[in-house]
Design a protein around this motif. Structure first.
Motif, PDB file in Angstrom:
ATOM      1  N   PRO A 170     -14.448  26.616  17.522  1.00  9.42           N
ATOM      2  CA  PRO A 170     -12.976  26.514  17.498  1.00  9.42           C
ATOM      3  C   PRO A 170     -12.470  25.104  17.184  1.00  9.42           C
ATOM      4  N   ARG A 171     -13.161  24.069  17.675  1.00 13.53           N
ATOM      5  CA  ARG A 171     -12.737  22.697  17.371  1.00 13.53           C
ATOM      6  C   ARG A 171     -12.929  22.382  15.897  1.00 13.53           C
ATOM      7  N   LEU A 172     -14.018  22.858  15.301  1.00 13.22           N
ATOM      8  CA  LEU A 172     -14.247  22.634  13.876  1.00 13.22           C
ATOM      9  C   LEU A 172     -13.188  23.367  13.054  1.00 13.22           C
ATOM     10  N   ARG A 173     -12.890  24.600  13.423  1.00 13.02           N
ATOM     11  CA  ARG A 173     -11.844  25.344  12.708  1.00 13.02           C
ATOM     12  C   ARG A 173     -10.504  24.622  12.795  1.00 13.02           C
ATOM     13  N   ALA A 174     -10.180  24.116  13.976  1.00 11.42           N
ATOM     14  CA  ALA A 174      -8.908  23.394  14.153  1.00 11.42           C
ATOM     15  C   ALA A 174      -8.889  22.126  13.306  1.00 11.42           C
ATOM     16  N   VAL A 203     -25.786  18.115  15.130  1.00 10.47           N
ATOM     17  CA  VAL A 203     -24.326  17.999  15.163  1.00 10.47           C
ATOM     18  C   VAL A 203     -23.871  18.401  16.564  1.00 10.47           C
ATOM     19  N   ASN A 204     -23.841  17.424  17.451  1.00 12.82           N
ATOM     20  CA  ASN A 204     -23.607  17.707  18.860  1.00 12.82           C
ATOM     21  C   ASN A 204     -22.462  16.906  19.461  1.00 12.82           C
ATOM     22  N   ASP A 205     -21.619  16.338  18.616  1.00 17.49           N
ATOM     23  CA  ASP A 205     -20.475  15.604  19.166  1.00 17.49           C
ATOM     24  C   ASP A 205     -19.250  15.804  18.274  1.00 17.49           C
ATOM     25  N   ASP A 206     -18.097  15.571  18.867  1.00 15.20           N
ATOM     26  CA  ASP A 206     -16.840  15.798  18.158  1.00 15.20           C
ATOM     27  C   ASP A 206     -16.615  14.816  17.022  1.00 15.20           C
ATOM     28  N   ASP A 207     -17.178  13.611  17.101  1.00 13.92           N
ATOM     29  CA  ASP A 207     -17.037  12.665  15.992  1.00 13.92           C
ATOM     30  C   ASP A 207     -17.703  13.218  14.727  1.00 13.92           C
ATOM     31  N   ALA A 208     -18.875  13.831  14.895  1.00 16.79           N
ATOM     32  CA  ALA A 208     -19.559  14.426  13.741  1.00 16.79           C
ATOM     33  C   ALA A 208     -18.729  15.567  13.169  1.00 16.79           C
ATOM     34  N   LEU A 209     -18.162  16.402  14.042  1.00 18.15           N
ATOM     35  CA  LEU A 209     -17.311  17.498  13.565  1.00 18.15           C
ATOM     36  C   LEU A 209     -16.110  16.961  12.797  1.00 18.15           C
ATOM     37  N   ALA A 210     -15.520  15.888  13.289  1.00 17.37           N
ATOM     38  CA  ALA A 210     -14.355  15.293  12.616  1.00 17.37           C
ATOM     39  C   ALA A 210     -14.743  14.753  11.244  1.00 17.37           C
TER      40      ALA A 210
END
Length: 134
Positions: free
Chosen positions: A41-45, A89-96
């Motif tokens: 969901p965070r990646l989609r957002a 890929v285990n942190d929000d910085d990578a997702l961003a």
């Protein structure tokens, strides 16, 4: 009549994003301290509609959990882009960083942020072909 400008992602075929959620990816026992349930969901957002995100069964690179694969758009593939496999890929910085790259065009159309080089993995042809068929 005034028409609204369409989002780039809505008018062109976008990149596609696959997130592994098999035996090890998405497993708190394998990778503790990560909000696995919230990752997709965070990646989609973060993508804000720029690309679809789907969960996949095991992608067979369990030692690299969590794995994300970014497949180029048709325009990106025509420009030479190929699927990019990212592991750990285990942190929000990578997702961003992944989301920003995809919003800029993704494989073949935009250079990935340099930090994504740290996440890039190479997988066997058998594994790559398995994802492309699915």
């Amino acid at each position: 009549m005034i028409s609204k400008p369409a989002k780039k992602a809505a008018t062109a075929s976008p990149c596609r994003v696959t997130v592994c959620r098999g035996c090890c990816c998405g497993d708190a026992a394998k990778v503790p301290g990560v909000d696995h349930a919230g990752q997709i969901p965070r990646l989609r957002a973060a993508l804000d509609g720029a690309a679809p995100v789907r969960a996949s069964e095991c992608l067979d690179v369990c030692d690299q959990a969590n794995v994300v694969v970014v497949q180029p758009s048709p325009a990106g593939r025509a420009a030479g882009g190929r699927p990019v496999w990212l592991g750990l890929v285990n942190d929000d910085d990578a997702l961003a960083d992944i989301a920003a790259w995809i919003r800029a065009g993704g494989p073949g159309l935009a250079e990935p942020p340099g930090v994504l080089d740290l996440y890039a993995i190479t997988v066997s042809r058998r594994v790559r072909e398995g994802l492309e068929k699915g």
